[in-house]
Design a protein around this motif. Structure first.
Motif, PDB file in Angstrom:
ATOM      1  N   PRO A  95       1.369  -1.234   0.351  1.00 34.06           N
ATOM      2  CA  PRO A  95      -0.131   0.082   0.046  1.00 34.06           C
ATOM      3  C   PRO A  95       1.111   1.023  -0.048  1.00 34.06           C
ATOM      4  N   PHE A  96       2.279   1.100   0.581  1.00 28.25           N
ATOM      5  CA  PHE A  96       2.617   2.663   0.589  1.00 28.25           C
ATOM      6  C   PHE A  96       3.375   3.086  -1.062  1.00 28.25           C
ATOM      7  N   ALA A  97       3.634   1.784  -1.936  1.00 32.37           N
ATOM      8  CA  ALA A  97       3.913   2.131  -2.575  1.00 32.37           C
ATOM      9  C   ALA A  97       4.088   3.261  -3.598  1.00 32.37           C
ATOM     10  N   LYS A  98       2.448   3.015  -4.153  1.00 30.94           N
ATOM     11  CA  LYS A  98       2.120   4.890  -3.991  1.00 30.94           C
ATOM     12  C   LYS A  98       2.557   5.674  -3.417  1.00 30.94           C
ATOM     13  N   PHE A  99       2.806   6.132  -2.201  1.00 29.60           N
ATOM     14  CA  PHE A  99       2.793   6.918  -1.886  1.00 29.60           C
ATOM     15  C   PHE A  99       4.242   7.437  -2.107  1.00 29.60           C
ATOM     16  N   ILE A 100       5.136   6.651  -2.205  1.00 29.07           N
ATOM     17  CA  ILE A 100       6.576   6.486  -2.368  1.00 29.07           C
ATOM     18  C   ILE A 100       7.595   6.035  -3.140  1.00 29.07           C
ATOM     19  N   LYS A 101       7.736   6.954  -3.829  1.00 30.08           N
ATOM     20  CA  LYS A 101       8.487   6.710  -5.656  1.00 30.08           C
ATOM     21  C   LYS A 101       9.205   7.446  -5.727  1.00 30.08           C
ATOM     22  N   ASN A 102      10.497   7.977  -4.887  1.00 32.12           N
ATOM     23  CA  ASN A 102      11.026   8.379  -5.617  1.00 32.12           C
ATOM     24  C   ASN A 102      11.771   8.322  -3.872  1.00 32.12           C
ATOM     25  N   LEU A 130       8.685   1.322  13.382  1.00 36.44           N
ATOM     26  CA  LEU A 130       8.758   1.115  12.310  1.00 36.44           C
ATOM     27  C   LEU A 130       9.675   0.960  11.359  1.00 36.44           C
ATOM     28  N   GLY A 131      11.163   0.601  11.747  1.00 40.50           N
ATOM     29  CA  GLY A 131      11.906   0.264  11.209  1.00 40.50           C
ATOM     30  C   GLY A 131      11.665  -0.693  10.003  1.00 40.50           C
ATOM     31  N   ALA A 132      11.588  -1.926  11.102  1.00 42.09           N
ATOM     32  CA  ALA A 132      11.597  -3.148  10.110  1.00 42.09           C
ATOM     33  C   ALA A 132      10.557  -3.202   8.820  1.00 42.09           C
ATOM     34  N   VAL A 133       9.446  -2.272   8.462  1.00 43.56           N
ATOM     35  CA  VAL A 133       8.674  -2.616   7.623  1.00 43.56           C
ATOM     36  C   VAL A 133       8.542  -1.105   6.219  1.00 43.56           C
ATOM     37  N   LEU A 134       9.039   0.043   7.317  1.00 44.24           N
ATOM     38  CA  LEU A 134       9.840   0.944   6.867  1.00 44.24           C
ATOM     39  C   LEU A 134      10.719   1.153   5.841  1.00 44.24           C
ATOM     40  N   LEU A 135      11.804   0.189   6.013  1.00 46.70           N
ATOM     41  CA  LEU A 135      13.224   0.230   5.246  1.00 46.70           C
ATOM     42  C   LEU A 135      12.826  -0.588   3.771  1.00 46.70           C
ATOM     43  N   PRO A 136      11.925  -1.585   3.538  1.00 41.51           N
ATOM     44  CA  PRO A 136      12.584  -2.017   2.415  1.00 41.51           C
ATOM     45  C   PRO A 136      11.707  -1.550   1.445  1.00 41.51           C
ATOM     46  N   VAL A 246      -2.004  -7.766   7.641  1.00 38.63           N
ATOM     47  CA  VAL A 246      -3.047  -6.941   8.441  1.00 38.63           C
ATOM     48  C   VAL A 246      -2.694  -6.983  10.052  1.00 38.63           C
ATOM     49  N   PHE A 247      -2.766  -8.250  10.029  1.00 36.12           N
ATOM     50  CA  PHE A 247      -2.746  -8.284  11.760  1.00 36.12           C
ATOM     51  C   PHE A 247      -2.001  -7.788  12.519  1.00 36.12           C
TER      52      PHE A 247
END
Length: 463
Positions: A95-102, A130-136, A246-247
């Motif tokens: 879901p984050f791909a469309k917001f973070i494109k660069n 947040l780190g483990a989810v945000l980094l990739p 989701v969980f």
């Protein structure tokens, strides 16, 4: 009040200068710190045997102080490993791909999210959360892992922690020391936090983009987990991946709610996040690996602990030296400081405050200096009471500006020691992103220095 400085104080100063010099030249400082520990112990005790023992005891003290951070990082990395292997991470970040494109969007979105979360339950748990989810997805957008670590670090341990508007632990300490209301410190800190935050993060981003353009920093130079751990395995069905995608965020969101309702902060907040991560790790191991779930859960924990101690290995000797500047000296070496001493670092700060004339310009520069010096122990909080008491003295002598000076000392101490310049204080962000804490400290040095200079000048006009 003038503080008596002993040979121990001057040895500490000499080694601080040496350590800073070696860091600027990008040389390892472990040997320098060990020699410093030995000489401090030798001068204090006069015993060669006690000095040798002091090195080992200082390591034990440092490990004890850092253990909670080692544990949370190890557990989060273990959980991140199973998320990556099972492919849940891919579903989670979609879901984050469309917001973070660069890289630009990645840097600022990660930073702002980190700042908001850190306001509510402090940055160390936020990094782990947040780190483990945000980094990739930041890496996929082209932002190097070092850039991710900088964003989380500057916005969390810098902006959010230095203001501490929600939990208000920092302004309460400084306000009590300065004998003024907490509201006054918070109100005075708002413009300074804004100036410091905007100048520092903008400078950091400009320098990061410049070095990325010049090829000095590349996204491929940094990976969150070693390649042998990132191989996807057909462990879960797509429906199971979507369920856990989701969980897991909901589980951590419930942690955020619990932290707010139960008013947990610091170590308690970290413990709640860490315990949640352990349960998620165990559940995923059992579901993904079925009969081998018990053995695999242990294997993931071992991988996490190997990672954690590998990251902390070079940091422990350096942390051990700087802990001698605070209460660690008495616990490690013994009661050899003057009876009136508040610890080597605080003594140096008090001596600096007592040796300068009082004008609003010198007062602002002095509070910045005191904040920076007391922040060298890597805590950020140990010296802010001193900053508050000195601000009260200066504000009384000048006739105004006590709240502004108090806020300035608080902001400086936390930016320096709370996790943006002292390597072991910024380990949470560095470890999650698998970058060197020393390299992260070097990257932060110039932007933070620019920010402190501008903020100090602004404070002069507000006093």
């Amino acid at each position: 009040m003038e503080m008596e400085l002993t040979a121990l104080h001057w040895i500490y100063v000499v080694f601080i200068v040496l350590i800073i010099g070696f860091m600027v030249k990008r040389r390892d400082t472990t040997l320098i710190c060990i020699i410093g520990i030995f000489l401090l112990a030798l001068v204090a005790t006069g015993s060669f045997a006690s000095s040798i023992s002091g090195i080992f005891n200082s390591f034990i003290f440092a490990i004890t102080e850092l253990m909670s951070t080692i544990l949370i990082i190890s557990i989060i990395v273990a959980m991140s490993t199973v998320l990556t292997k099972s492919g849940i991470n891919d579903v989670m970040i979609a879901p984050f791909a469309k917001f973070i494109k660069n890289p630009t969007l990645a840097f600022w979105i990660i930073g702002i999210v980190m700042m908001i979360i850190s306001w509510f339950f402090w940055p160390s748990p936020a990094v782990a959360l947040l780190g483990a989810v945000l980094l990739p997805f930041a890496l996929r957008a082209g932002l190097p892992a070092l850039g991710v670590a900088m964003a989380m670090n500057l916005f969390g341990h810098g902006i959010a922690l230095s203001g501490d508007f929600i939990i208000q632990a920092a302004p309460k300490l400084t306000a009590d020391a300065a004998s003024i209301p907490v509201g006054d410190v918070i109100a005075a800190s708002i413009p300074l936090v804004i100036v410091m935050g905007v100048v520092t993060t903008t400078s950091a981003f400009i320098l990061l983009k410049r070095d990325m353009k010049l090829g000095k920093i590349k996204a491929v130079d940094y990976v969150g987990i070693s390649q042998d751990q990132t191989i996807r395995e057909d462990l879960l069905t797509l429906a199971q991946k979507k369920f856990f995608a989701v969980f897991i965020p909901i589980a951590f969101l419930l942690d955020v709610v619990a932290l707010s309702i139960l008013k947990l902060q610091g170590g308690d907040a970290t413990a709640l996040v860490g315990g949640t991560a352990v349960f998620i790790l165990l559940i995923l191991s059992l579901v993904a690996h079925k009969q081998q779930g018990l053995e695999k859960s242990t294997a993931y924990l071992i991988q996490g602990f190997q990672f954690g101690f590998k990251v902390f290995g070079p940091v422990i000797p350096i942390a051990a030296f700087f802990y001698l500047g605070d209460s660690g000296f008495t616990q490690i070496i013994g009661d050899y400081l003057p009876k009136t001493s508040l610890g080597i670092v605080n003594d140096l700060g008090a001596a600096l405050a007592a040796s300068v004339p009082l004008t609003k310009e010198i007062a602002a520069v002095t509070l910045t200096g005191i904040g920076a010096i007391t922040g060298l122990d890597g805590s950020g909080f140990s010296g802010i009471s001193l900053a508050g008491s000195v601000a009260k003295l200066f504000g009384t002598a000048i006739g105004s500006g006590t709240a502004t000076l108090t806020a300035l000392g608080q902001i400086t101490a936390i930016w320096v020691g709370g996790g943006t310049l002292i390597p072991w204080a910024l380990i949470p962000a560095a470890a999650i992103c698998n970058v060197s804490p020393f390299e992260l400290a070097r990257r932060n040095l110039l932007p933070v220095t620019i920010g402190l200079a501008v903020t100090t000048i602004v404070a002069m006009f507000l006093i």
